[in-house]
Design an enzyme around this catalytic site. Structure first.
Site, short mmCIF file in Angstrom:
data_model
loop_
_atom_site.label_atom_id
_atom_site.label_comp_id
_atom_site.label_asym_id
_atom_site.label_seq_id
_atom_site.Cartn_x
_atom_site.Cartn_y
_atom_site.Cartn_z
N HIS A 65 30.53 14.15 -19.89
CA HIS A 65 29.23 13.50 -20.01
C HIS A 65 29.14 12.77 -21.35
CE1 HIS A 65 27.87 17.37 -17.71
NE2 HIS A 65 28.52 16.54 -16.91
N TYR A 99 25.18 23.44 -29.54
CA TYR A 99 25.22 22.07 -30.05
C TYR A 99 23.84 21.60 -30.51
CZ TYR A 99 24.07 21.12 -25.09
OH TYR A 99 23.51 21.13 -23.84
#
Length: 474
Positions: free
Chosen positions: A71, A134
């Site tokens: 992605h 993240y």
């Protein structure tokens, strides 16, 4: 595999531009381990972009072999592992020459990686109970999903060597259905927005960036700085920089009640809104300044000289400069005596020469011309070379001259006698007229911008070229 303790914080470049792998110091003892996963000051010191994260996400993966991706998202990410270990794979899916470049690495808690917008991200867990964390610099939204770019995990062009074969891995149906490289539409770059694109400088920027899809131009009709709708109707996440080529420049009219209000509205109030937009969306703001922020009491002006404007126009430009200076990513480009497409001093003198008029021209104001093609080139240079943010003087090079000297040059280059131009003082010229005060010394020190590698063209050469072109294409 045990975690490697006490690594030194370090950065490692990868084959994908902007993708940087970091070693993180992990400190362990009999109780377990501790690390500073994100420490802005230290990270900036070793070169990590100040990407201003706003959201922290964690993906927990129960089984080894869980595979997610590929992605490419419309924001930057700083990826690390809290527990366990992953095999990470990254593919450049941005428009440009590095489209399709691949980088892979195994990451445990002692490492992290920065992934810029548009680089495809994927990972495969190598241990059970792996927590993948993240930071991102934009808030997730359903609308943002429409801006993703995807690549199939099994794409033959990327040829990623998954440690656990994909047929044995845990994948989602969506990830299995992603397109192959030949069918991927690259993620376009963020754009530069030029405001005031129909003015003298705006036209020069149009010519310079002609054919570059990453630069968008807006005339006053398309982006009116003085209206809130101009700011609210744009998705600023799609931009990286704003070049403000718009300004109120009617120096004498600014001394009137109506002109004063208009000058402050365009040169200060609107600039404050631009600055706020740049700060909120982490954009670079390029703003064009003027020698009129000084009183002309110094022979040569450098970038550190304090403001001392003589008139309303200069006051508004100084106020605008002060506002823009608080934007973290800003270039204030200070110019003097601007010449470009449209009405200007050189065109006027050329017209007078053609008609045989013998003008009286001011001879005690000293400075250099600034041709818009060179201002535009200087702005592009600062942006492309990522010069240190701040104020840069930018005019053409050459011996400083008076307006009368320049007028005489125009006459001579136009085939008329220099002697047709006579000199008068500023006081004599404006006697009995309503006019704004002018700085008598407008020469700008060009040392700072030259140190970035930009060499302004000679004023005399540009003047000859300008007149030649104007005579051929009036």
């Amino acid at each position: 595999m045990p975690i490697e303790f006490s690594k030194k914080l370090a950065a490692h470049e990868t084959p994908i531009p902007g993708v940087v792998l970091y070693d993180l110091p992990v400190h362990g003892d009999n109780r377990g381990w501790f690390k500073e996963n994100w420490q802005r000051e230290k990270m900036l010191e070793i070169g990590l972009p100040d990407f201003r994260p706003v959201q922290n996400n964690i993906s927990f993966n129960e089984k080894a072999g869980t595979t997610r991706g590929i992605h490419a998202e419309p924001w930057d990410k700083f990826i690390s592992v809290a527990t366990g270990r992953i095999f990470g794979a990254w593919v450049d899916l941005r428009e440009g020459p590095t489209f399709g470049a691949v980088f892979t690495a195994e990451i445990d808690p002692s490492q992290a990686i920065f992934i810029p917008r548009g680089v495809g991200n994927a990972f495969q867990t190598l241990e059970d109970n792996t927590a993948y964390s993240y930071l991102v610099n934009d808030h997730w939204s359903a609308d943002a999903q429409g801006q993703y770019t995807f690549l199939n995990l099994a794409d033959e062009t990327a040829a990623i060597g998954w440690p656990i074969p994909l047929e044995q891995a845990e994948l989602s149906d969506k990830d299995r259905a992603h397109p192959k490289m030949a069918d991927v539409t690259p993620m376009p770059a963020r754009k530069i927005l030029v405001i005031g694109a129909d003015g003298q400088l705006g036209k020069a920027l149009r010519k310079l960036y002609d054919g570059d899809p990453s630069v968008e131009f807006a005339s006053r009709a398309e982006f009116d700085l003085t209206t809130a709708e101009s700011f609210s109707s744009r998705n600023w996440k799609n931009y990286t920089a704003i070049i403000n080529a718009s300004a109120y420049t009617a120096v004498d009219a600014a001394e009137t009640a109506e002109g004063r209000a208009a000058a402050w509205n365009v040169n200060v109030t609107a600039v404050a809104q631009l600055a706020r937009t740049a700060v909120e969306h982490n954009l670079t703001l390029v703003h064009v300044s003027s020698d009129y922020v000084f009183d002309g009491s110094r022979r040569v002006h450098d970038e550190n000289e304090p403001f001392a404007p003589l008139g309303v126009y200069g006051q508004t430009k100084a106020a605008g400069d002060a506002i823009v200076s608080v934007v973290p990513r800003h270039y204030i480009v200070r110019t003097s005596w601007v010449i470009g497409a449209g009405n200007n001093f050189v065109r006027t003198m050329a017209s007078l020469a053609e008609r045989g008029v013998a003008p009286s021209v001011v001879n005690d104001q000293i400075g250099r011309l600034s041709f818009t093609q060179d201002i535009a080139a200087g702005i592009k240079h600062l942006l492309e070379h990522e010069a240190e943010y701040g104020v840069y003087n930018l005019s053409n090079e050459g011996e400083p001259q008076s307006w009368a000297d320049i007028a005489a040059d125009v006459y001579e280059l136009s085939g008329s006698p220099r002697e047709a131009v006579s000199g008068v003082t500023t006081e004599e010229y404006f006697s009995g007229k309503t006019a704004a005060p002018r700085p008598l010394a407008s020469t700008l020190d060009l040392t700072k911008i030259k140190a970035t590698g930009f060499e302004p063209a000679s004023s005399s050469n540009r003047l000859a070229e300008y007149l030649k072109n104007e005579l051929i294409n009036p």
